[in-house]
Design a protein around this motif. Structure first.
Motif, PDB file in Angstrom:
ATOM      1  N   GLU A   6       0.837  -1.556  -0.113  1.00  0.00           N
ATOM      2  CA  GLU A   6       0.102  -0.072  -0.510  1.00  0.00           C
ATOM      3  C   GLU A   6       0.832   1.519  -0.461  1.00  0.00           C
ATOM      4  O   GLU A   6       1.777   1.059   0.339  1.00  0.00           O
ATOM      5  CB  GLU A   6      -0.991  -0.073   0.938  1.00  0.00           C
ATOM      6  CG  GLU A   6      -2.357  -0.983   1.574  1.00  0.00           C
ATOM      7  CD  GLU A   6      -2.442  -1.888   2.465  1.00  0.00           C
ATOM      8  OE1 GLU A   6      -3.180  -2.103   3.414  1.00  0.00           O
ATOM      9  OE2 GLU A   6      -1.603  -0.552   3.316  1.00  0.00           O
ATOM     10  N   SER A   7       0.424   2.609  -0.856  1.00  0.00           N
ATOM     11  CA  SER A   7       0.848   3.588  -0.591  1.00  0.00           C
ATOM     12  C   SER A   7       0.352   4.577  -0.492  1.00  0.00           C
ATOM     13  O   SER A   7      -1.288   4.692  -0.711  1.00  0.00           O
ATOM     14  CB  SER A   7       2.228   3.502  -1.516  1.00  0.00           C
ATOM     15  OG  SER A   7       1.362   3.848  -2.606  1.00  0.00           O
ATOM     16  N   GLY A   9      -0.859   7.083   1.832  1.00  0.00           N
ATOM     17  CA  GLY A   9      -1.556   8.050   2.583  1.00  0.00           C
ATOM     18  C   GLY A   9      -0.125   9.383   3.250  1.00  0.00           C
ATOM     19  O   GLY A   9       0.496   9.557   3.050  1.00  0.00           O
ATOM     20  N   LEU A  20      -4.842   6.619  -1.947  1.00  0.00           N
ATOM     21  CA  LEU A  20      -4.614   5.814  -1.972  1.00  0.00           C
ATOM     22  C   LEU A  20      -4.119   4.776  -2.401  1.00  0.00           C
ATOM     23  O   LEU A  20      -4.905   4.236  -4.059  1.00  0.00           O
ATOM     24  CB  LEU A  20      -5.111   4.933  -0.736  1.00  0.00           C
ATOM     25  CG  LEU A  20      -5.579   5.259   0.596  1.00  0.00           C
ATOM     26  CD1 LEU A  20      -5.587   4.542   1.672  1.00  0.00           C
ATOM     27  CD2 LEU A  20      -4.229   6.379   1.148  1.00  0.00           C
ATOM     28  N   CYS A  22      -3.350   0.140  -3.899  1.00  0.00           N
ATOM     29  CA  CYS A  22      -2.614  -1.278  -3.105  1.00  0.00           C
ATOM     30  C   CYS A  22      -1.621  -1.434  -4.352  1.00  0.00           C
ATOM     31  O   CYS A  22      -3.231  -1.936  -5.550  1.00  0.00           O
ATOM     32  CB  CYS A  22      -3.421  -1.784  -2.588  1.00  0.00           C
ATOM     33  SG  CYS A  22      -3.368  -3.621  -2.026  1.00  0.00           S
ATOM     34  N   TRP A  36     -10.419  -1.741   0.873  1.00  0.00           N
ATOM     35  CA  TRP A  36     -10.438  -1.091   1.604  1.00  0.00           C
ATOM     36  C   TRP A  36     -11.152  -1.328   3.032  1.00  0.00           C
ATOM     37  O   TRP A  36     -12.464  -0.803   2.890  1.00  0.00           O
ATOM     38  CB  TRP A  36      -9.669   0.490   1.128  1.00  0.00           C
ATOM     39  CG  TRP A  36      -9.049   0.989  -0.263  1.00  0.00           C
ATOM     40  CD1 TRP A  36      -9.464   0.852  -1.456  1.00  0.00           C
ATOM     41  CD2 TRP A  36      -7.618   0.717   0.235  1.00  0.00           C
ATOM     42  NE1 TRP A  36      -8.232   0.652  -1.910  1.00  0.00           N
ATOM     43  CE2 TRP A  36      -7.347   1.558  -0.811  1.00  0.00           C
ATOM     44  CE3 TRP A  36      -6.993   0.817   1.232  1.00  0.00           C
ATOM     45  CZ2 TRP A  36      -5.439   1.118  -1.543  1.00  0.00           C
ATOM     46  CZ3 TRP A  36      -5.609   0.442   0.970  1.00  0.00           C
ATOM     47  CH2 TRP A  36      -4.894   1.021  -0.733  1.00  0.00           C
ATOM     48  N   ARG A  38     -10.890  -0.173   7.182  1.00  0.00           N
ATOM     49  CA  ARG A  38      -9.798   1.052   8.393  1.00  0.00           C
ATOM     50  C   ARG A  38     -10.742   0.864   9.328  1.00  0.00           C
ATOM     51  O   ARG A  38     -11.368   0.463   9.957  1.00  0.00           O
ATOM     52  CB  ARG A  38     -10.267   2.576   8.102  1.00  0.00           C
ATOM     53  CG  ARG A  38     -12.211   2.920   7.785  1.00  0.00           C
ATOM     54  CD  ARG A  38     -12.561   4.518   7.559  1.00  0.00           C
ATOM     55  NE  ARG A  38     -13.696   4.802   7.996  1.00  0.00           N
ATOM     56  CZ  ARG A  38     -13.867   6.101   7.773  1.00  0.00           C
ATOM     57  NH1 ARG A  38     -12.956   6.915   6.982  1.00  0.00           N
ATOM     58  NH2 ARG A  38     -14.930   6.466   7.645  1.00  0.00           N
ATOM     59  N   VAL A  92      -5.982   4.002   9.990  1.00  0.00           N
ATOM     60  CA  VAL A  92      -4.820   2.755   9.519  1.00  0.00           C
ATOM     61  C   VAL A  92      -6.083   2.049   8.274  1.00  0.00           C
ATOM     62  O   VAL A  92      -7.205   1.630   8.713  1.00  0.00           O
ATOM     63  CB  VAL A  92      -4.157   1.639  10.326  1.00  0.00           C
ATOM     64  CG1 VAL A  92      -3.099   1.171   9.598  1.00  0.00           C
ATOM     65  CG2 VAL A  92      -3.774   3.013  11.684  1.00  0.00           C
ATOM     66  N   TYR A  94      -6.842  -0.031   5.284  1.00  0.00           N
ATOM     67  CA  TYR A  94      -5.469  -1.941   4.704  1.00  0.00           C
ATOM     68  C   TYR A  94      -6.551  -1.739   3.602  1.00  0.00           C
ATOM     69  O   TYR A  94      -7.498  -1.626   3.416  1.00  0.00           O
ATOM     70  CB  TYR A  94      -6.346  -3.094   5.968  1.00  0.00           C
ATOM     71  CG  TYR A  94      -5.303  -2.712   7.780  1.00  0.00           C
ATOM     72  CD1 TYR A  94      -6.349  -1.900   7.764  1.00  0.00           C
ATOM     73  CD2 TYR A  94      -4.601  -3.381   7.262  1.00  0.00           C
ATOM     74  CE1 TYR A  94      -5.390  -1.733   9.509  1.00  0.00           C
ATOM     75  CE2 TYR A  94      -3.693  -3.339   9.121  1.00  0.00           C
ATOM     76  CZ  TYR A  94      -4.559  -2.044   9.750  1.00  0.00           C
ATOM     77  OH  TYR A  94      -3.683  -2.169  11.310  1.00  0.00           O
ATOM     78  N   GLN A 107      -0.490  -4.221   4.748  1.00  0.00           N
ATOM     79  CA  GLN A 107       0.259  -3.645   5.830  1.00  0.00           C
ATOM     80  C   GLN A 107      -0.354  -2.570   6.900  1.00  0.00           C
ATOM     81  O   GLN A 107      -0.142  -2.502   7.642  1.00  0.00           O
ATOM     82  CB  GLN A 107       1.595  -3.746   5.955  1.00  0.00           C
ATOM     83  CG  GLN A 107       1.948  -2.400   5.737  1.00  0.00           C
ATOM     84  CD  GLN A 107       2.300  -2.177   4.046  1.00  0.00           C
ATOM     85  OE1 GLN A 107       1.913  -3.379   3.529  1.00  0.00           O
ATOM     86  NE2 GLN A 107       2.595  -0.841   3.608  1.00  0.00           N
ATOM     87  N   THR A 109      -2.093   1.429   6.118  1.00  0.00           N
ATOM     88  CA  THR A 109      -0.758   2.760   5.697  1.00  0.00           C
ATOM     89  C   THR A 109      -1.946   3.708   6.735  1.00  0.00           C
ATOM     90  O   THR A 109      -2.897   3.876   6.369  1.00  0.00           O
ATOM     91  CB  THR A 109      -0.556   3.205   4.395  1.00  0.00           C
ATOM     92  OG1 THR A 109      -0.684   4.632   4.115  1.00  0.00           O
ATOM     93  CG2 THR A 109      -2.394   3.304   3.714  1.00  0.00           C
ATOM     94  N   GLN A 110      -1.058   4.707   7.378  1.00  0.00           N
ATOM     95  CA  GLN A 110      -1.461   5.385   8.205  1.00  0.00           C
ATOM     96  C   GLN A 110      -2.670   6.753   7.559  1.00  0.00           C
ATOM     97  O   GLN A 110      -1.781   7.382   6.116  1.00  0.00           O
ATOM     98  CB  GLN A 110      -0.706   6.366   9.457  1.00  0.00           C
ATOM     99  CG  GLN A 110      -1.644   7.245  10.189  1.00  0.00           C
ATOM    100  CD  GLN A 110      -2.607   6.745  11.186  1.00  0.00           C
ATOM    101  OE1 GLN A 110      -1.978   5.444  12.230  1.00  0.00           O
ATOM    102  NE2 GLN A 110      -3.877   7.252  11.460  1.00  0.00           N
TER     103      GLN A 110
END
Length: 115
Positions: A6-7, A9, A20, A22, A36, A38, A92, A94, A107, A109-110
């Motif tokens: 994931e990227s 955040g 976001l 994934c 997604w 959260r 977060v 996911y 994993q 991303t915040q």
């Protein structure tokens, strides 16, 4: 070995936007739904948006009209465009992929939205 990366955040002010992404790799095949979820501190994980292999999307009521989920089947990627972000969107996030062999999670991303 299946991996979900994931990227996207980060920290944003209320009213702002984030996207976001994934990407699934590692021999993953026969992907059905991609979605997604959260989890905010002290709360249970909840669904945000899910998209089927055919492109049918469903959203949590709290994000309808603000978030858009999309996927690229050729690249095994799923994205979440988040607009008009609110402090209550802080969590977060996911990524989850559902396949014939089971479910796989990223994993996390915040995402933090300041008021």
């Amino acid at each position: 070995q299946v991996q979900l990366v994931e990227s996207g955040g980060g920290l944003v002010q209320a009213g702002g936007s984030l996207r976001l992404s994934c990407a699934a790799s590692g021999g993953i095949f026969s992907i059905n739904a991609m979605g997604w979820y959260r989890q905010a501190p002290g709360k249970q994980r909840e669904v945000v948006a899910v998209v089927s292999s055919g492109g049918y999307a469903v959203y949590a009521d709290s994000v309808k009209g603000r978030f858009t989920i999309s996927r690229d089947n050729a690249k095994n990627t799923v994205h979440l465009q988040m607009n008009s972000l609110k402090p209550e969107d802080t969590a977060v996030y996911y990524c989850k992929v559902t396949t014939l062999r089971g479910d796989y999670w990223g994993q996390g991303t915040q995402v933090t939205v300041s008021s």
